[in-house]
Design a protein around this motif. Structure first.
Motif, PDB file in Angstrom:
ATOM      1  N   TYR A 123      73.733 -32.528  21.076  1.00 36.65           N
ATOM      2  CA  TYR A 123      72.515 -31.741  20.879  1.00 36.65           C
ATOM      3  C   TYR A 123      71.333 -32.227  21.711  1.00 36.65           C
ATOM      4  O   TYR A 123      70.277 -31.595  21.713  1.00 36.65           O
ATOM      5  CB  TYR A 123      72.153 -31.725  19.390  1.00 36.65           C
ATOM      6  N   LYS A 124      71.512 -33.358  22.398  1.00 37.37           N
ATOM      7  CA  LYS A 124      70.523 -33.869  23.358  1.00 37.37           C
ATOM      8  C   LYS A 124      69.195 -34.267  22.720  1.00 37.37           C
ATOM      9  O   LYS A 124      68.152 -34.198  23.360  1.00 37.37           O
ATOM     10  CB  LYS A 124      70.273 -32.845  24.473  1.00 37.37           C
ATOM     11  N   PHE A 125      69.239 -34.721  21.464  1.00 36.00           N
ATOM     12  CA  PHE A 125      68.043 -35.257  20.822  1.00 36.00           C
ATOM     13  C   PHE A 125      68.033 -36.776  20.986  1.00 36.00           C
ATOM     14  O   PHE A 125      69.041 -37.435  20.747  1.00 36.00           O
ATOM     15  CB  PHE A 125      68.008 -34.905  19.333  1.00 36.00           C
ATOM     16  N   ARG A 126      66.871 -37.322  21.338  1.00 31.46           N
ATOM     17  CA  ARG A 126      66.763 -38.772  21.548  1.00 31.46           C
ATOM     18  C   ARG A 126      66.026 -39.482  20.423  1.00 31.46           C
ATOM     19  O   ARG A 126      66.043 -40.700  20.350  1.00 31.46           O
ATOM     20  CB  ARG A 126      66.040 -39.059  22.867  1.00 31.46           C
ATOM     21  N   ARG A 127      65.381 -38.704  19.533  1.00 32.53           N
ATOM     22  CA  ARG A 127      64.569 -39.303  18.472  1.00 32.53           C
ATOM     23  C   ARG A 127      64.840 -38.604  17.149  1.00 32.53           C
ATOM     24  O   ARG A 127      64.932 -37.377  17.107  1.00 32.53           O
ATOM     25  CB  ARG A 127      63.091 -39.200  18.824  1.00 32.53           C
ATOM     26  N   TYR A 128      64.893 -39.415  16.083  1.00 35.50           N
ATOM     27  CA  TYR A 128      65.320 -38.879  14.795  1.00 35.50           C
ATOM     28  C   TYR A 128      64.453 -39.365  13.643  1.00 35.50           C
ATOM     29  O   TYR A 128      64.475 -40.549  13.310  1.00 35.50           O
ATOM     30  CB  TYR A 128      66.774 -39.288  14.513  1.00 35.50           C
ATOM     31  N   PRO A 129      63.697 -38.461  13.018  1.00 36.81           N
ATOM     32  CA  PRO A 129      63.066 -38.835  11.752  1.00 36.81           C
ATOM     33  C   PRO A 129      64.167 -38.950  10.687  1.00 36.81           C
ATOM     34  O   PRO A 129      65.074 -38.117  10.622  1.00 36.81           O
ATOM     35  CB  PRO A 129      62.144 -37.653  11.444  1.00 36.81           C
ATOM     36  N   ILE A 130      64.101 -39.990   9.879  1.00 44.16           N
ATOM     37  CA  ILE A 130      65.017 -40.138   8.748  1.00 44.16           C
ATOM     38  C   ILE A 130      64.204 -39.821   7.498  1.00 44.16           C
ATOM     39  O   ILE A 130      63.165 -40.460   7.246  1.00 44.16           O
ATOM     40  CB  ILE A 130      65.608 -41.562   8.678  1.00 44.16           C
ATOM     41  N   VAL A 131      64.640 -38.826   6.743  1.00 42.55           N
ATOM     42  CA  VAL A 131      63.849 -38.339   5.617  1.00 42.55           C
ATOM     43  C   VAL A 131      64.572 -38.564   4.291  1.00 42.55           C
ATOM     44  O   VAL A 131      65.808 -38.592   4.246  1.00 42.55           O
ATOM     45  CB  VAL A 131      63.514 -36.840   5.778  1.00 42.55           C
ATOM     46  N   ASP A 132      63.780 -38.739   3.227  1.00 45.13           N
ATOM     47  CA  ASP A 132      64.378 -38.883   1.903  1.00 45.13           C
ATOM     48  C   ASP A 132      64.582 -37.512   1.270  1.00 45.13           C
ATOM     49  O   ASP A 132      64.390 -36.480   1.929  1.00 45.13           O
ATOM     50  CB  ASP A 132      63.518 -39.790   1.018  1.00 45.13           C
ATOM     51  N   GLU A 133      64.963 -37.484   0.009  1.00 43.03           N
ATOM     52  CA  GLU A 133      65.285 -36.213  -0.654  1.00 43.03           C
ATOM     53  C   GLU A 133      64.090 -35.276  -0.750  1.00 43.03           C
ATOM     54  O   GLU A 133      64.248 -34.063  -0.825  1.00 43.03           O
ATOM     55  CB  GLU A 133      65.844 -36.494  -2.052  1.00 43.03           C
ATOM     56  N   SER A 134      62.884 -35.839  -0.717  1.00 43.45           N
ATOM     57  CA  SER A 134      61.683 -35.002  -0.811  1.00 43.45           C
ATOM     58  C   SER A 134      61.212 -34.498   0.555  1.00 43.45           C
ATOM     59  O   SER A 134      60.283 -33.701   0.634  1.00 43.45           O
ATOM     60  CB  SER A 134      60.552 -35.797  -1.473  1.00 43.45           C
ATOM     61  N   GLY A 135      61.863 -34.961   1.623  1.00 40.68           N
ATOM     62  CA  GLY A 135      61.475 -34.561   2.968  1.00 40.68           C
ATOM     63  C   GLY A 135      60.506 -35.499   3.636  1.00 40.68           C
ATOM     64  O   GLY A 135      60.101 -35.278   4.786  1.00 40.68           O
ATOM     65  N   LYS A 136      60.128 -36.571   2.958  1.00 37.79           N
ATOM     66  CA  LYS A 136      59.195 -37.548   3.533  1.00 37.79           C
ATOM     67  C   LYS A 136      59.908 -38.430   4.552  1.00 37.79           C
ATOM     68  O   LYS A 136      61.036 -38.866   4.335  1.00 37.79           O
ATOM     69  CB  LYS A 136      58.614 -38.414   2.412  1.00 37.79           C
ATOM     70  N   VAL A 137      59.232 -38.700   5.665  1.00 41.67           N
ATOM     71  CA  VAL A 137      59.795 -39.569   6.700  1.00 41.67           C
ATOM     72  C   VAL A 137      59.750 -41.013   6.213  1.00 41.67           C
ATOM     73  O   VAL A 137      58.685 -41.545   5.910  1.00 41.67           O
ATOM     74  CB  VAL A 137      59.027 -39.429   8.034  1.00 41.67           C
ATOM     75  N   VAL A 138      60.922 -41.642   6.134  1.00 37.11           N
ATOM     76  CA  VAL A 138      60.998 -43.032   5.651  1.00 37.11           C
ATOM     77  C   VAL A 138      61.389 -44.010   6.758  1.00 37.11           C
ATOM     78  O   VAL A 138      61.290 -45.230   6.577  1.00 37.11           O
ATOM     79  CB  VAL A 138      62.000 -43.147   4.484  1.00 37.11           C
ATOM     80  N   ALA A 139      61.825 -43.496   7.904  1.00 37.24           N
ATOM     81  CA  ALA A 139      62.182 -44.356   9.038  1.00 37.24           C
ATOM     82  C   ALA A 139      62.236 -43.501  10.290  1.00 37.24           C
ATOM     83  O   ALA A 139      62.349 -42.270  10.226  1.00 37.24           O
ATOM     84  CB  ALA A 139      63.520 -45.049   8.809  1.00 37.24           C
TER      85      ALA A 139
END
Length: 281
Positions: free
Chosen positions: A173-189
């Motif tokens: 998919y050619k993505f280089r960056r990834y927000p990691i989100v919790d169940e509520s959609g908040k970015v945690v990493a």
């Protein structure tokens, strides 16, 4: 003379770190990580004969993992290969006096992330990258808001996403960056491709791969290797503020969240910011 008419050599990195065509991929990985760079021109003597990038290496690793007919090992087939076998052989170069606006147009037209600069004899004298474009952007007075430049196509991960999931996102998919989100959609990493390369270059990981414990390596949770700082933007934020913070935090991409901070709705990256220059020329 406008900024776009000035020679690209004025804005390029002069002391370029290179790698010989016979160097092993593993050594190139460790060089990239230790110096925090994404690409190494491949040279034969003082002439550029190719380039190997962080994405070339991660693509090669994913391709090997996905090949059901691979008969060797990841260590022997990728890590111990020469950079010339994994990198790109056909490299577009420019001369030192090429206008910087022309080089940025080449980036946009061909989806380049860097441009080696060579003299009349073909000797490498510098390199101009997306990061150099970001530095240029920080000096200009763009009136735009984040909503004007963000991409609305985002690939997010969960705390249960694996390293293999990330490799697929990078290669397919050619993505280089990834927000990691919790169940509520908040970015945690935040996980960037350079975090993944660092993981595959670590001595502990290399030893596991050398011993054949590849499944253990790729089934690790992605959140465990996410080392990039979390920096978020809102659609109404001034673009120039985001550019300067990207340089300060040393990140090439920023997640855009809604006003409540409960959902990722876009990304600002070096690539999307190039479009600002297209409008300005």
């Amino acid at each position: 003379m406008t900024l776009f008419d000035r020679p690209v050599a004025e804005f390029a990195t002069k002391n370029v770190v290179t790698v010989s065509e016979k160097e092993k991929v593993l050594n190139a990985m460790k060089t990239m990580i230790s110096l925090d760079i994404r690409r190494l021109p491949i040279v034969r003597g003082d002439k550029v004969v190719g380039i190997i990038t962080m994405l070339d290496i991660l693509d090669a690793i994913y391709s090997w993992l996905s090949d059901k007919n691979a008969s060797g090992t990841l260590y022997s087939d990728i890590y111990m290969k020469s950079v010339a076998e994994v990198g790109t052989r056909s490299v577009v170069t420019v001369r030192p006096n090429t206008p910087v606006g022309e080089v940025i147009s080449l980036f946009l037209r061909h989806n380049f992330g860097s441009m080696p600069i060579v003299d009349e004899e073909g000797r490498l004298v510098g390199i101009f990258t997306e990061w150099d474009v970001l530095k240029l952007a920080s000096q200009l007075d763009f009136p735009h808001r984040v909503r004007d430049v963000m991409t609305r196509i985002v690939y997010v991960l969960t705390p249960y996403s694996t390293v293999m999931d990330v490799l697929e996102g990078i290669t397919v998919y050619k993505f280089r960056r990834y927000p990691i989100v919790d169940e509520s959609g908040k970015v945690v990493a935040m996980l960037h491709a350079k975090d993944v390369l660092r993981y595959f270059a670590e001595d502990e990981t290399v030893e596991k791969i050398r011993q054949g414990a590849v499944e253990e390596v790729v089934n690790n949770y992605a959140i465990n290797i996410a080392k990039s700082p979390i920096f978020l933007a809102k659609p109404s934020d001034p673009v120039i503020d985001v550019v300067r913070k990207m340089l300060e935090y040393d990140v090439g991409g920023v997640p855009v969240v809604n006003e409540e901070g409960t959902a990722v709705i876009g990304m600002v990256t070096e690539k999307t910011l190039l479009l600002l220059f297209e409008e300005s020329q």
